[in-house]
Motif scaffolding. Structure first.
Motif, PDB file in Angstrom:
ATOM      1  N   ILE A   1       0.832  -1.199   0.000  1.00  0.00           N
ATOM      2  CA  ILE A   1       0.000   0.000   0.000  1.00  0.00           C
ATOM      3  C   ILE A   1       0.868   1.251   0.000  1.00  0.00           C
ATOM      4  N   ARG A   2       1.937   1.262   0.776  1.00  0.00           N
ATOM      5  CA  ARG A   2       2.793   2.466   0.858  1.00  0.00           C
ATOM      6  C   ARG A   2       3.362   2.842  -0.500  1.00  0.00           C
ATOM      7  N   GLN A   3       3.749   1.856  -1.300  1.00  0.00           N
ATOM      8  CA  GLN A   3       4.403   2.159  -2.560  1.00  0.00           C
ATOM      9  C   GLN A   3       3.439   2.721  -3.614  1.00  0.00           C
ATOM     10  N   ARG A   4       2.145   2.675  -3.348  1.00  0.00           N
ATOM     11  CA  ARG A   4       1.166   3.241  -4.270  1.00  0.00           C
ATOM     12  C   ARG A   4       1.039   4.762  -4.118  1.00  0.00           C
ATOM     13  N   VAL A   5       1.615   5.325  -3.060  1.00  0.00           N
ATOM     14  CA  VAL A   5       1.468   6.756  -2.785  1.00  0.00           C
ATOM     15  C   VAL A   5       2.838   7.408  -2.716  1.00  0.00           C
ATOM     16  N   ARG A   6       2.971   8.558  -3.343  1.00  0.00           N
ATOM     17  CA  ARG A   6       4.195   9.351  -3.232  1.00  0.00           C
ATOM     18  C   ARG A   6       3.834  10.710  -2.639  1.00  0.00           C
ATOM     19  N   PHE A   7       4.754  11.267  -1.855  1.00  0.00           N
ATOM     20  CA  PHE A   7       4.480  12.473  -1.088  1.00  0.00           C
ATOM     21  C   PHE A   7       5.430  13.593  -1.491  1.00  0.00           C
ATOM     22  N   SER A   8       4.910  14.817  -1.423  1.00  0.00           N
ATOM     23  CA  SER A   8       5.732  15.988  -1.713  1.00  0.00           C
ATOM     24  C   SER A   8       5.164  17.190  -0.960  1.00  0.00           C
ATOM     25  N   ARG A   9       6.027  18.138  -0.614  1.00  0.00           N
ATOM     26  CA  ARG A   9       5.558  19.353   0.052  1.00  0.00           C
ATOM     27  C   ARG A   9       5.025  20.330  -0.984  1.00  0.00           C
ATOM     28  N   MET A  10       3.905  20.969  -0.698  1.00  0.00           N
ATOM     29  CA  MET A  10       3.332  21.957  -1.612  1.00  0.00           C
ATOM     30  C   MET A  10       2.479  22.945  -0.845  1.00  0.00           C
ATOM     31  N   ASN A  11       2.606  24.215  -1.230  1.00  0.00           N
ATOM     32  CA  ASN A  11       1.751  25.285  -0.734  1.00  0.00           C
ATOM     33  C   ASN A  11       0.729  25.581  -1.823  1.00  0.00           C
ATOM     34  N   LEU A  12      -0.541  25.319  -1.564  1.00  0.00           N
ATOM     35  CA  LEU A  12      -1.583  25.486  -2.575  1.00  0.00           C
ATOM     36  C   LEU A  12      -1.784  26.938  -2.973  1.00  0.00           C
ATOM     37  N   VAL A  13      -1.344  27.873  -2.140  1.00  0.00           N
ATOM     38  CA  VAL A  13      -1.517  29.287  -2.442  1.00  0.00           C
ATOM     39  C   VAL A  13      -0.391  29.819  -3.325  1.00  0.00           C
TER      40      VAL A  13
END
Length: 313
Positions: free
Chosen positions: A183-195
């Motif tokens: 399950i973990r390998q199906r998701v990748r994470f990154s920092r982002m400011n939507l504004v």
């Protein structure tokens, strides 16, 4: 612990809004003031001018403040009817449009500790659906925790534990349980400011998406800022793709490019203009032609063409 004057509080709130777009209503001033004072105390700062400098120069202080004044609470399969809607309509529609081999593309915006994105990964696993799931948050601490995928019982409240349990590893972390690698390998994470950060964005694959989660996020912004965010989110969807917000978020029914769909699952928003689908098809066709050209020139045909915006996992 510092007690903020009205002037100091307004000065800090203006600085926070400039950096994040987060808007504070007058009825929230007292609570937010206490929260800011607590963060100042933790940082060993008792003067407003020093705290303003720290917010600019010390990222850990800034992110601790953002985390404190926003509600990052989430849990697995929160608002389960949303996931029923994805199972019963969103994923079948994407298969109808793009074929059974289509890689379902989704974004969990403001993902907090990651339960929302991992819930979607579990759903895709249950459906044997190939997927590319991106999860982003403004706080690097939240992203770090989400990548670890270790959760306490509070994240499995309601009926979610039965659904998540088959995907948990044996625990040696006391009261914490960790999701398995499948399950973990199906998701990748990154920092982002939507504004302030740009999107649609090719490097992270924030283009031609089938689904975007942006739940309990827009409530923090002025209407104008929220609409600008939604306009950018809409441009990240392929035509027919879906934006899912929360019941507490403002209505988006009048915004261009989206149509509101209300059914027994809830209210959802679908991209209607043809630009996303035409661009998707044109880009895919162009990549296929480039792949044929590369193969005919003698290069290895075992290397698949990667569409702009696709991630290689």
């Amino acid at each position: 612990m510092a007690i903020l004057t009205d002037g100091e509080l307004h000065l800090l709130l203006a600085a926070i809004q400039q950096r994040t777009g987060i808007h504070t209503r007058p009825d929230q001033f007292e609570t937010i003031g206490k929260t800011i004072s607590g963060v100042m105390h933790e940082a060993g700062i008792d003067r407003t001018d020093q705290f303003l400098v720290a917010l600019t120069q010390e990222r850990s202080v800034f992110h601790r403040l953002v985390d404190a004044i926003t509600v990052g609470e989430t849990y697995f399969f929160r608002e389960p009817k949303h996931f029923d809607f994805i199972r019963d309509q969103v994923i079948p529609e994407s298969r109808d449009r793009f074929g059974a081999q289509h890689r379902f593309r989704a974004w969990s915006a403001a993902c907090a500790s990651g339960e929302e994105a991992y819930s979607l990964a579990i759903l895709c696993h249950e459906l044997d659906q190939a997927c590319d799931i991106l999860a982003t948050d403004i706080a690097p601490e939240a992203i770090a925790d989400a990548r670890l995928a270790r959760y306490r019982k509070w994240s499995f409240r309601g009926e979610s534990l039965a659904r998540v349990r088959p995907h948990l590893e044996p625990s040696d972390q006391g009261d914490k349980r960790k999701l398995n690698s499948q399950i973990r390998q199906r998701v990748r994470f990154s920092r982002m400011n939507l504004v302030s950060d740009p999107y649609p964005e090719t490097k992270l694959g924030i283009r031609y998406l089938d689904l975007i989660f942006c739940r309990n996020v827009l409530i923090y912004f002025h209407r104008e800022t929220a609409e600008r965010i939604v306009t950018q989110l809409t441009e990240c969807l392929t035509t027919g793709g879906w934006l899912i917000t929360a019941s507490a978020d403002p209505s988006l029914a009048q915004l261009p490019g989206l149509r509101a769909v209300t059914n027994h699952y809830g209210t959802f928003y679908q991209r209607t203009d043809p630009a996303g689908l035409l661009e998707y098809a044109a880009e895919s066709t162009g990549d296929a032609a480039e792949s044929r050209k590369t193969t005919s020139s003698g290069s290895s045909s075992e290397q698949p063409a990667v569409r702009s915006g696709d991630s290689v996992l």
